[in-house]
Design an enzyme around this catalytic site. Structure first.
Site, PDB file in Angstrom:
ATOM      1  N   CYS A  22      50.817  16.235 -39.402  1.00  0.00           N
ATOM      2  CA  CYS A  22      50.050  16.753 -38.271  1.00  0.00           C
ATOM      3  C   CYS A  22      48.628  17.150 -38.687  1.00  0.00           C
ATOM      4  O   CYS A  22      47.730  17.192 -37.871  1.00  0.00           O
ATOM      5  CB  CYS A  22      50.752  17.939 -37.636  1.00  0.00           C
ATOM      6  N   LYS A  26      45.149  15.218 -37.839  1.00  0.00           N
ATOM      7  CA  LYS A  26      44.269  15.383 -36.680  1.00  0.00           C
ATOM      8  C   LYS A  26      42.965  16.082 -37.064  1.00  0.00           C
ATOM      9  O   LYS A  26      41.968  15.959 -36.381  1.00  0.00           O
ATOM     10  CB  LYS A  26      44.982  16.201 -35.595  1.00  0.00           C
ATOM     11  N   ASP A  57      25.337  18.392 -47.899  1.00  0.00           N
ATOM     12  CA  ASP A  57      25.032  18.012 -49.279  1.00  0.00           C
ATOM     13  C   ASP A  57      26.204  18.381 -50.189  1.00  0.00           C
ATOM     14  O   ASP A  57      27.191  18.964 -49.741  1.00  0.00           O
ATOM     15  CB  ASP A  57      23.730  18.685 -49.744  1.00  0.00           C
ATOM     16  N   ASP A  58      26.102  18.014 -51.471  1.00  0.00           N
ATOM     17  CA  ASP A  58      27.247  18.128 -52.370  1.00  0.00           C
ATOM     18  C   ASP A  58      27.554  19.568 -52.774  1.00  0.00           C
ATOM     19  O   ASP A  58      28.694  19.915 -53.030  1.00  0.00           O
ATOM     20  CB  ASP A  58      26.995  17.272 -53.614  1.00  0.00           C
TER      21      ASP A  58
END
Ligand code: CO
Ligand code: CO
Length: 347
Positions: A16, A19, A48-49
């Protein structure tokens, strides 16, 4: 010989939770209070990272974290891969990792030996990165998970954002695509030994080796290709940079046999979520087959750097990357143009 544990069997299918893909997450995060701090150089706006916080003119702190359930069966390899993946966000910003903290979720039914091997694998990568492992937190959980929170340093003037690509740039990708498909095929015992070996070798490889070469050049934009797929991370770069990126699908480096896996339906669930969120924002050449599309939306584990830099530098950078063992699969995959109707085109 000791009994081997099939670690990936403990990784639950998304069920589930599927989703909650990138679309829903973006909505939820968008609804959070807005934070302002003049020293916060990179926050949530550009995906951004890592977050970047300025300390002085010459110094900024990068903070990041990443963790996930087992992608391979061997505990120490899982540890190495999860740690390399978490450290990668620091390299993707042009930074140097300094402090790492373990993030651990682990079930009682798996032995302490397994946990020990996972953490040993992670520690090995932190060592290789030249950072220090300085603590962590663990909880009991049916599904094992491992990763790191990493703090690193960068000179704010030399920081690489995911949003600085300029028209006239070339795009380099430093690792082959397809780890999601390979990991899914491996879980189904359908993987070829060549593609499994290569995928593991690439996933456990630090992006340090690519970033060290790139630091000798003027990098305009950089990000690491992870769960959001090549398409997703390239789109973020293009949108953030207000440009159009064109990627030549014939030039993308792929792990062996991945299109076969896609044709066989060995496609990770993340691919469908990525596709659902991204497909209409991207232009794909009519000649691209459906099975091939799955490669472009394939969520990557510990993927390579996607780098935008001047065309005139790109050839030299590529030569140096290809000459270095760890980055030998690097390719120039596309180019950056003035903004057009769509931000990302696959040719
Ligand atoms: Co990243
Ligand atoms: Co990340």
């Amino acid at each position: 010989m000791k009994e081997s544990v099939k670690l990936t069997q403990f990784a639950k299918s998304a069920g589930c939770a599927a989703k909650i893909g990138p679309k829903v997450l973006a909505e939820i995060v968008g609804g959070l209070p807005k934070f302002f701090d003049e020293h916060l150089l990179v926050g949530t706006e550009t995906n951004d990272d890592g977050a970047v916080y300025q300390i002085s003119d010459e110094l900024a702190l990068i903070q990041t974290l990443d963790f996930f359930p087992p992608v391979v069966d061997e505990p120490s390899l899982f540890g190495e891969i999860a740690a390399a993946n978490a450290l990668s966000d620091i390299y993707a910003m042009g930074g140097t990792p300094k402090i790492a903290l373990n993030i651990v979720a682990f079930p009682n039914c798996l032995g302490q030996e397994v946990l020990g091997e996972i953490l040993q694998g992670g520690a090995k990568k932190v060592q290789e990165a030249g950072a220090v492992l300085a603590g962590g937190h663990s909880i009991n959980d049916e599904e094992p998970k491992y990763g790191l929170s990493v703090a690193g340093f960068v000179n704010p003037k030399k920081m690489w954002k995911n949003s600085g690509a300029e028209p006239g740039d070339a795009l380099i990708l430093t690792k082959p695509i397809g780890t999601g498909l390979v990991n899914t095929a491996a879980k189904a015992d359908m993987v070829s030994e060549t593609s499994r070996k290569l995928a593991i070798g690439q996933m456990r490889c630090l992006n340090y080796y690519a970033s060290e070469i790139l630091k000798d050049y003027e990098v305009h934009g950089c990000t690491d290709v992870t769960g959001f797929s090549l398409a997703g991370h390239a789109l973020e770069m293009a949108e953030g940079s207000q440009v159009t990126i064109k990627i030549d699908t014939k030039k993308i480096p792929f792990l062996p046999d991945v299109e076969e896996y896609a044709k066989m339906g060995l496609v990770p669930e993340g691919t469908y979520r990525n596709k659902e969120f991204l497909r209409e924002k991207i232009k794909l050449n009519d000649t691209i087959k459906e099975s091939f599309e799955d490669l472009l939306f394939d969520p990557q584990t510990s993927g390579g750097l996607l780098v935008s830099l001047k065309k005139k530098d790109a050839k030299e950078v590529l030569k140096r990357l290809q000459e270095q063992e760890q980055t030998r699969y690097s390719k120039i995959v596309g180019e950056v143009e003035e903004k057009q109707e769509v931000h990302l085109i696959f040719l």
